[in-house]
Design a protein around this motif. Structure first.
Motif, PDB file in Angstrom:
ATOM      1  N   UNK A 107      47.581  41.714  36.637  1.00 52.90           N
ATOM      2  CA  UNK A 107      46.180  42.096  36.536  1.00 52.90           C
ATOM      3  C   UNK A 107      45.493  41.137  35.576  1.00 52.90           C
ATOM      4  N   UNK A 108      44.300  40.709  35.940  1.00 46.67           N
ATOM      5  CA  UNK A 108      43.626  39.713  35.132  1.00 46.67           C
ATOM      6  C   UNK A 108      42.122  39.866  35.273  1.00 46.67           C
ATOM      7  N   UNK A 109      41.381  39.105  34.484  1.00 44.16           N
ATOM      8  CA  UNK A 109      39.926  39.078  34.585  1.00 44.16           C
ATOM      9  C   UNK A 109      39.492  37.848  35.367  1.00 44.16           C
ATOM     10  N   UNK A 110      38.225  37.830  35.725  1.00 40.11           N
ATOM     11  CA  UNK A 110      37.654  36.646  36.351  1.00 40.11           C
ATOM     12  C   UNK A 110      37.116  35.740  35.253  1.00 40.11           C
ATOM     13  N   UNK A 111      37.581  34.499  35.209  1.00 39.23           N
ATOM     14  CA  UNK A 111      37.141  33.552  34.192  1.00 39.23           C
ATOM     15  C   UNK A 111      36.103  32.589  34.736  1.00 39.23           C
ATOM     16  N   UNK A 112      35.194  32.148  33.872  1.00 42.72           N
ATOM     17  CA  UNK A 112      34.213  31.123  34.223  1.00 42.72           C
ATOM     18  C   UNK A 112      34.687  29.812  33.609  1.00 42.72           C
ATOM     19  N   UNK A 147      37.957  35.548  47.420  1.00 42.80           N
ATOM     20  CA  UNK A 147      37.480  36.819  46.883  1.00 42.80           C
ATOM     21  C   UNK A 147      37.901  36.905  45.428  1.00 42.80           C
ATOM     22  N   UNK A 148      36.968  37.207  44.529  1.00 44.30           N
ATOM     23  CA  UNK A 148      37.260  37.263  43.100  1.00 44.30           C
ATOM     24  C   UNK A 148      37.531  38.690  42.640  1.00 44.30           C
ATOM     25  N   UNK A 149      36.566  39.563  42.835  1.00 44.89           N
ATOM     26  CA  UNK A 149      36.684  40.981  42.512  1.00 44.89           C
ATOM     27  C   UNK A 149      35.561  41.678  43.269  1.00 44.89           C
ATOM     28  N   UNK A 150      35.666  42.989  43.492  1.00 45.40           N
ATOM     29  CA  UNK A 150      34.602  43.676  44.241  1.00 45.40           C
ATOM     30  C   UNK A 150      33.220  43.486  43.636  1.00 45.40           C
ATOM     31  N   UNK A 187      33.083  26.931  37.642  1.00 47.98           N
ATOM     32  CA  UNK A 187      33.507  27.731  38.791  1.00 47.98           C
ATOM     33  C   UNK A 187      34.272  28.947  38.279  1.00 47.98           C
ATOM     34  N   UNK A 188      34.319  29.990  39.107  1.00 48.56           N
ATOM     35  CA  UNK A 188      35.062  31.203  38.767  1.00 48.56           C
ATOM     36  C   UNK A 188      36.511  31.055  39.225  1.00 48.56           C
ATOM     37  N   UNK A 189      37.421  31.634  38.425  1.00 48.75           N
ATOM     38  CA  UNK A 189      38.838  31.603  38.785  1.00 48.75           C
ATOM     39  C   UNK A 189      39.567  32.732  38.068  1.00 48.75           C
ATOM     40  N   UNK A 190      40.631  33.199  38.684  1.00 47.93           N
ATOM     41  CA  UNK A 190      41.546  34.139  38.048  1.00 47.93           C
ATOM     42  C   UNK A 190      41.897  33.597  36.658  1.00 47.93           C
ATOM     43  N   UNK A 191      41.630  34.385  35.610  1.00 51.90           N
ATOM     44  CA  UNK A 191      41.793  33.889  34.244  1.00 51.90           C
ATOM     45  C   UNK A 191      43.251  33.595  33.912  1.00 51.90           C
ATOM     46  N   UNK A 222      35.332  43.639  35.380  1.00 52.42           N
ATOM     47  CA  UNK A 222      36.352  44.317  36.175  1.00 52.42           C
ATOM     48  C   UNK A 222      37.653  43.544  36.163  1.00 52.42           C
ATOM     49  N   UNK A 223      38.743  44.267  36.048  1.00 52.97           N
ATOM     50  CA  UNK A 223      40.055  43.654  36.158  1.00 52.97           C
ATOM     51  C   UNK A 223      40.392  43.507  37.639  1.00 52.97           C
ATOM     52  N   UNK A 224      40.842  42.340  38.019  1.00 51.68           N
ATOM     53  CA  UNK A 224      41.253  42.119  39.400  1.00 51.68           C
ATOM     54  C   UNK A 224      42.758  41.905  39.426  1.00 51.68           C
ATOM     55  N   UNK A 225      43.361  42.030  40.590  1.00 51.83           N
ATOM     56  CA  UNK A 225      44.805  41.894  40.701  1.00 51.83           C
ATOM     57  C   UNK A 225      45.202  40.884  41.752  1.00 51.83           C
ATOM     58  N   UNK A 226      46.392  40.325  41.598  1.00 52.64           N
ATOM     59  CA  UNK A 226      46.970  39.430  42.594  1.00 52.64           C
ATOM     60  C   UNK A 226      48.000  40.219  43.389  1.00 52.64           C
TER      61      UNK A 226
END
Length: 274
Positions: A107-112, A147-150, A187-191, A222-226
């Motif tokens: 589980x991770x955040x979306x990083x800029x 897809x990054x997060x909802x 750009x946005x990426x899984x942190x 929001x926390x997103x998951x892989x």
């Protein structure tokens, strides 16, 4: 007699179309340049998702073969049942129409991700980000189909003002090149992935992320998951086996050990493009 035979064949056709046969070897799509989830070098396949996949196969007595395929095509192939599993996916409602999910593996955040020269202060909302982009006359890079997060996906889909500041590409490699040239803001990426790439040692090769940092942002908390996305065409008993094996990995600590391994031990890396 002929009618009975035709009826039997029709029933068998319906049975096999709704009850897919068990597979001993799964067809798996892994990105060969997606550190730390999966990557390939001269010694073979490595990465967090590869380690998890190997554990799952061992626990279920299944085998798998890896195929290399562009991301968009792979999404079509899994929907049609020609691929059984895709590694390193973010769960979304649209994807759930064609896939079951195993995970989250982490589980991770979306990083800029931005250049070090653009680290700056915290960006508190999408309006502040838009203001910065307008001031700098730059855009945010976005990989088509990612897809990054909802919550962030919703912004990208419905915020027309922000969409005017998006530069789209088929690959992250091209976006990284654009950021190195300072032609986009970031750009946005899984942190988790971004921090791993920034920390990685490429054995003397140029580190594509060496000039980048993750800019503090509260745009998406929001926390997103892989996850592993598993085709709905795969036999349900096989899906159940994989889910049970994954739950056992969570309970006995193996998943945590794999996560810690790839969080603290950067290795030779590539550049992910999906």
């Amino acid at each position: 007699m002929k009618k009975q035979t035709l009826l039997l064949l029709a029933c068998l056709s319906v049975f096999y179309s709704t009850n897919p046969q068990a597979k001993e070897e799964l067809v798996v799509r892994i990105n060969e340049n997606a550190y730390p989830s999966g990557f390939k070098n001269a010694l073979g396949w490595h990465g967090m998702d590869v380690d998890v996949l190997n554990e799952l196969m061992s626990d279920t007595d299944l085998k798998y073969k890896v195929i290399l395929m562009p991301f968009k095509r792979a999404m079509t192939e899994i929907a049609e049942g020609r691929i059984d599993l895709i590694a390193n996916l973010t769960k979304s409602q649209q994807r759930s129409e064609n896939m079951f999910w195993i995970g989250p593996l982490r589980t991770t955040k979306v990083g800029l991700v931005v250049l070090k020269s653009n680290q700056g202060t915290t960006i508190n909302n999408i309006d502040e980000l838009i203001s910065i982009l307008e001031l700098k006359q730059q855009q945010i890079g976005h990989v088509i189909g990612v897809s990054y997060s909802p919550s962030l996906d919703d912004i990208l889909e419905h915020n027309t003002q922000f969409n005017g500041h998006i530069w789209k590409s088929a690959t992250r490699r091209q976006i990284i090149e654009m950021l190195h040239k300072d032609r986009i803001f970031g750009f946005f990426q899984d942190e988790f992935e971004a921090r791993s790439l920034m920390a990685a040692n490429k054995d003397g090769h140029i580190n594509a992320y060496s000039e980048f940092v993750i800019r503090e942002s509260t745009i998406d908390n929001a926390l997103s998951g892989a996850y592993f996305g598993v085709s709905k065409h795969l036999e349900q008993t096989t899906i159940d086996k994989l889910n049970r094996a994954f739950q056992q990995m969570q309970q006995d600590g193996r998943l945590q050990k794999i996560t810690e391994k790839w969080s603290s031990n950067p290795s030779v890396v590539g550049i992910e493009d999906n």
